[in-house]
Design an enzyme around this catalytic site. Structure first.
Site, PDB file in Angstrom:
ATOM      1  N   ASN A  17     -46.871  46.357  39.724  1.00  0.00           N
ATOM      2  CA  ASN A  17     -47.418  45.019  39.966  1.00  0.00           C
ATOM      3  C   ASN A  17     -48.344  45.085  41.180  1.00  0.00           C
ATOM      4  OD1 ASN A  17     -47.833  42.323  40.563  1.00  0.00           O
ATOM      5  ND2 ASN A  17     -45.712  41.921  41.175  1.00  0.00           N
ATOM      6  N   LYS A  38     -50.133  42.783  42.406  1.00  0.00           N
ATOM      7  CA  LYS A  38     -50.221  41.497  43.126  1.00  0.00           C
ATOM      8  C   LYS A  38     -51.701  41.170  43.403  1.00  0.00           C
ATOM      9  CE  LYS A  38     -45.601  42.206  44.803  1.00  0.00           C
ATOM     10  NZ  LYS A  38     -44.575  41.890  45.795  1.00  0.00           N
ATOM     11  N   HIS A  40     -41.965  35.653  38.849  1.00  0.00           N
ATOM     12  CA  HIS A  40     -41.852  36.470  40.067  1.00  0.00           C
ATOM     13  C   HIS A  40     -41.457  35.554  41.225  1.00  0.00           C
ATOM     14  CE1 HIS A  40     -42.868  38.996  43.460  1.00  0.00           C
ATOM     15  NE2 HIS A  40     -42.805  40.019  42.624  1.00  0.00           N
ATOM     16  N   GLU A  90     -42.505  35.324  44.108  1.00  0.00           N
ATOM     17  CA  GLU A  90     -43.648  34.747  44.834  1.00  0.00           C
ATOM     18  C   GLU A  90     -44.187  33.520  44.093  1.00  0.00           C
ATOM     19  OE1 GLU A  90     -45.769  38.454  45.100  1.00  0.00           O
ATOM     20  OE2 GLU A  90     -44.214  39.188  46.461  1.00  0.00           O
ATOM     21  N   GLU A 111     -34.966  41.237  41.139  1.00  0.00           N
ATOM     22  CA  GLU A 111     -35.730  41.504  42.351  1.00  0.00           C
ATOM     23  C   GLU A 111     -35.162  40.667  43.493  1.00  0.00           C
ATOM     24  OE1 GLU A 111     -39.837  43.249  41.396  1.00  0.00           O
ATOM     25  OE2 GLU A 111     -40.044  41.087  41.554  1.00  0.00           O
ATOM     26  N   GLY A 158     -41.175  43.906  49.437  1.00  0.00           N
ATOM     27  CA  GLY A 158     -42.208  44.120  50.449  1.00  0.00           C
ATOM     28  C   GLY A 158     -41.664  44.271  51.859  1.00  0.00           C
ATOM     29  N   SER A 185     -39.004  47.129  47.050  1.00  0.00           N
ATOM     30  CA  SER A 185     -39.150  48.336  47.870  1.00  0.00           C
ATOM     31  C   SER A 185     -38.671  49.607  47.166  1.00  0.00           C
ATOM     32  CB  SER A 185     -38.448  48.165  49.220  1.00  0.00           C
ATOM     33  OG  SER A 185     -39.035  47.091  49.943  1.00  0.00           O
TER      34      SER A 185
HETATM   35  P1  PGA Z   1     -42.344  45.821  46.444  1.00  0.00           P
HETATM   36  O1  PGA Z   1     -42.599  44.619  45.387  1.00  0.00           O
HETATM   37  O2  PGA Z   1     -42.135  47.055  45.636  1.00  0.00           O
HETATM   38  O3  PGA Z   1     -43.593  45.859  47.282  1.00  0.00           O
HETATM   39  O4  PGA Z   1     -41.130  45.443  47.232  1.00  0.00           O
HETATM   40  C1  PGA Z   1     -41.879  44.537  44.200  1.00  0.00           C
HETATM   41  C2  PGA Z   1     -42.284  43.295  43.448  1.00  0.00           C
HETATM   42  O5  PGA Z   1     -42.476  42.243  44.067  1.00  0.00           O
HETATM   43  O6  PGA Z   1     -42.434  43.332  42.209  1.00  0.00           O
END
Ligand code: PGA
Length: 253
Positions: free
Chosen positions: A9, A11, A97, A99, A169, A175, A215
């Site tokens: 992803n 983003k 997601h 976010e 997640e 992140g 992560s």
């Molecule tokens: P990350 O994001 O690997 O940067 O933690 C994962 C995600 O939000 O899908």
């Protein structure tokens, strides 16, 4: 047998040139180095989709989108429909997601509509769920995750539900560099699979891929992916660099 899926992803990152460069590198490395049967998906921003689709011709790497509107078309300025994504060659779409939930106010009820729209247009939804740190510290992670999964998905028929991919997640791990331990992740995955079994029966529950995201990196992927109920990864930061993304793909046994 469940499918292992490694999805990157991107983003809201990378210019068009950077995105094309990244996907060209990934395509070459996958062809030269990857000999497991994992399903590999890249999920760039909308405006990159068409060009990335062209670059992926002849490759086993699949294309996905990060979001879609809940309607197939209409007067919704600024939105992108699942029909448009399918037409561009996307096969997957991320729905819900954290976010989107956090910054764009997306609720389980809205996400249920998006799931329907994605399925109607032949896209495979990757439905995300996960608890915040506050919810985990209050001991509510199982309840919160069950509510997100059941309210977003449990209206589906057996045959539609069978087409969905899930992704756990934990918000506190996205992140942040803080990965859930493989035991913490496995516990939630096993709990959700048990709930899927109660609702849809064992053979459907056993066939659903539940990805882990938060992560995931080359140095922790192998341990996470070895867990019984973890069937792949949804990768953010580490998917923006070809070498780290491909090393995670190679961690699938
Ligand atoms: P990350 O994001 O690997 O940067 O933690 C994962 C995600 O939000 O899908």
């Amino acid at each position: 047998m469940r499918k292992y899926i490694i999805a990157g992803n991107w983003k809201m990152n990378l210019t068009l040139e950077e995105g094309y460069g990244l996907v060209t590198e990934i395509k070459g490395m996958v062809q030269d180095e990857v000999n497991n049967s994992a399903e590999i998906v890249v999920i760039p921003p909308f405006i990159h989709l068409s060009g990335v689709h062209n670059l992926l011709k002849g490759s086993r790497v699949k294309l996905g989108a990060q979001n879609c509107h809940q309607k197939s078309k209409g007067a919704y300025t600024g939105e992108v429909s699942p029909a448009m994504l399918a037409n561009l060659g996307a096969q997957y779409v991320i729905i819900g997601h954290s976010e989107r939930r956090q910054y764009f106010g997306e609720t389980n009820a809205l996400l249920a509509e998006k799931i329907n729209a994605a399925l109607e247009n032949g896209l495979t939804p990757i439905y995300c769920f996960g608890e915040t740190l506050e919810q985990r510290e209050a001991g509510k992670e199982f309840d919160v995750n069950f509510d997100q999964v059941s309210e977003g998905l449990f209206h589906l028929s057996d045959s539609d539900f069978s087409k969905v991919v899930l992704a756990y997640e934990p918000v506190w791990a996205i992140g942040t560099g803080k990965t859930a331990t493989s035991q913490q992740a496995q516990d939630v995955h096993a709990f959700i699979r048990k709930k899927l079994t109660e609702k849809y029966g064992e053979s459907i529950a056993d066939s659903i891929s539940i990805l882990y995201g938060g992560s995931m990196k080359p140095d922790n992927a192998r341990e996470l992916l070895a867990c019984k109920d973890i069937d792949g990864g949804l990768i953010g930061g580490a998917a923006l660099e070809s070498r780290s993304f491909v090393e995670i793909i190679k961690s699938v046994a």
